[in-house]
Scaffold this motif. Sequence first.
Motif, PDB file in Angstrom:
ATOM      1  N   CYS A  26       0.832  -1.213   0.000  1.00 12.98           N
ATOM      2  CA  CYS A  26       0.000   0.000   0.000  1.00 12.98           C
ATOM      3  C   CYS A  26       0.863   1.258   0.000  1.00 12.98           C
ATOM      4  O   CYS A  26       1.937   1.270   0.594  1.00 12.98           O
ATOM      5  CB  CYS A  26      -0.899   0.034   1.247  1.00 12.98           C
ATOM      6  N   THR A  27       0.351   2.314  -0.628  1.00  7.90           N
ATOM      7  CA  THR A  27       1.017   3.606  -0.524  1.00  7.90           C
ATOM      8  C   THR A  27       0.852   4.124   0.905  1.00  7.90           C
ATOM      9  O   THR A  27      -0.074   3.717   1.622  1.00  7.90           O
ATOM     10  CB  THR A  27       0.407   4.630  -1.505  1.00  7.90           C
ATOM     11  N   ASP A  28       1.730   5.016   1.335  1.00  9.49           N
ATOM     12  CA  ASP A  28       1.628   5.568   2.695  1.00  9.49           C
ATOM     13  C   ASP A  28       0.307   6.300   2.910  1.00  9.49           C
ATOM     14  O   ASP A  28      -0.251   6.265   4.002  1.00  9.49           O
ATOM     15  CB  ASP A  28       2.794   6.513   2.990  1.00  9.49           C
ATOM     16  N   ASP A  29      -0.192   6.949   1.858  1.00 10.56           N
ATOM     17  CA  ASP A  29      -1.444   7.708   1.967  1.00 10.56           C
ATOM     18  C   ASP A  29      -2.644   6.944   1.409  1.00 10.56           C
ATOM     19  O   ASP A  29      -3.630   7.545   0.997  1.00 10.56           O
ATOM     20  CB  ASP A  29      -1.302   9.069   1.282  1.00 10.56           C
ATOM     21  N   THR A  30      -2.561   5.618   1.428  1.00  7.15           N
ATOM     22  CA  THR A  30      -3.658   4.800   0.908  1.00  7.15           C
ATOM     23  C   THR A  30      -4.990   5.247   1.507  1.00  7.15           C
ATOM     24  O   THR A  30      -5.051   5.652   2.676  1.00  7.15           O
ATOM     25  CB  THR A  30      -3.392   3.298   1.188  1.00  7.15           C
ATOM     26  N   LYS A  31      -6.027   5.171   0.698  1.00  5.66           N
ATOM     27  CA  LYS A  31      -7.363   5.568   1.154  1.00  5.66           C
ATOM     28  C   LYS A  31      -8.310   4.407   0.893  1.00  5.66           C
ATOM     29  O   LYS A  31      -8.395   3.904  -0.224  1.00  5.66           O
ATOM     30  CB  LYS A  31      -7.832   6.811   0.393  1.00  5.66           C
ATOM     31  N   TRP A  32      -9.003   3.979   1.948  1.00  7.88           N
ATOM     32  CA  TRP A  32      -9.976   2.900   1.828  1.00  7.88           C
ATOM     33  C   TRP A  32     -11.360   3.449   2.122  1.00  7.88           C
ATOM     34  O   TRP A  32     -11.606   3.974   3.210  1.00  7.88           O
ATOM     35  CB  TRP A  32      -9.679   1.785   2.823  1.00  7.88           C
ATOM     36  N   THR A  33     -12.249   3.302   1.171  1.00  5.05           N
ATOM     37  CA  THR A  33     -13.640   3.713   1.346  1.00  5.05           C
ATOM     38  C   THR A  33     -14.504   2.463   1.352  1.00  5.05           C
ATOM     39  O   THR A  33     -14.579   1.750   0.343  1.00  5.05           O
ATOM     40  CB  THR A  33     -14.087   4.649   0.198  1.00  5.05           C
ATOM     41  N   PHE A  34     -15.115   2.179   2.489  1.00  3.86           N
ATOM     42  CA  PHE A  34     -16.103   1.106   2.585  1.00  3.86           C
ATOM     43  C   PHE A  34     -17.454   1.787   2.390  1.00  3.86           C
ATOM     44  O   PHE A  34     -17.933   2.493   3.288  1.00  3.86           O
ATOM     45  CB  PHE A  34     -16.029   0.400   3.940  1.00  3.86           C
ATOM     46  N   VAL A  35     -18.021   1.629   1.211  1.00  3.65           N
ATOM     47  CA  VAL A  35     -19.219   2.365   0.823  1.00  3.65           C
ATOM     48  C   VAL A  35     -20.332   2.152   1.841  1.00  3.65           C
ATOM     49  O   VAL A  35     -20.649   1.022   2.209  1.00  3.65           O
ATOM     50  CB  VAL A  35     -19.664   1.956  -0.600  1.00  3.65           C
ATOM     51  N   GLY A  36     -20.880   3.263   2.321  1.00  4.30           N
ATOM     52  CA  GLY A  36     -21.960   3.224   3.294  1.00  4.30           C
ATOM     53  C   GLY A  36     -21.510   2.968   4.716  1.00  4.30           C
ATOM     54  O   GLY A  36     -22.339   2.830   5.615  1.00  4.30           O
TER      55      GLY A  36
END
Length: 115
Positions: A26-36
């Motif tokens: 993963c990149t250091d600034d990884t962004k994970w969006t779990f919808v809802g």
Amino acid sequence: MNNKALLEKANSAISQGDYEGFLIFCTDDTKWTFVGDQILQGKEEVRQYMAKTYLEPPKFIVEKFIAEDDFVTAVGIISMKNEEGKTVDYSYCDVWRFQNGKMAELTGFVIEIKR
């Protein structure tokens, strides 16, 4: 290594409980969006999420991968233990965006399978 192979290797690490080995992808600034549900920003928030959520390493059954350009989509079933120790199965669709050979962003759709 192509993005699909990178995701497979990362998922293998997570299935073995090697969360730090997963985070290497993963990149250091990884962004994970779990919808809802929630959004995680950066490796530290992902690390905390894994420590809290993955009481045991999750098990993945990937039914299909779809790869194009900087994106890989994985569709399948993820099984993990809940706080009561019961294994719960979820249907999931993860859309990963890669940047310079690392996972930069996840948009995840996760729905519990009622039996």
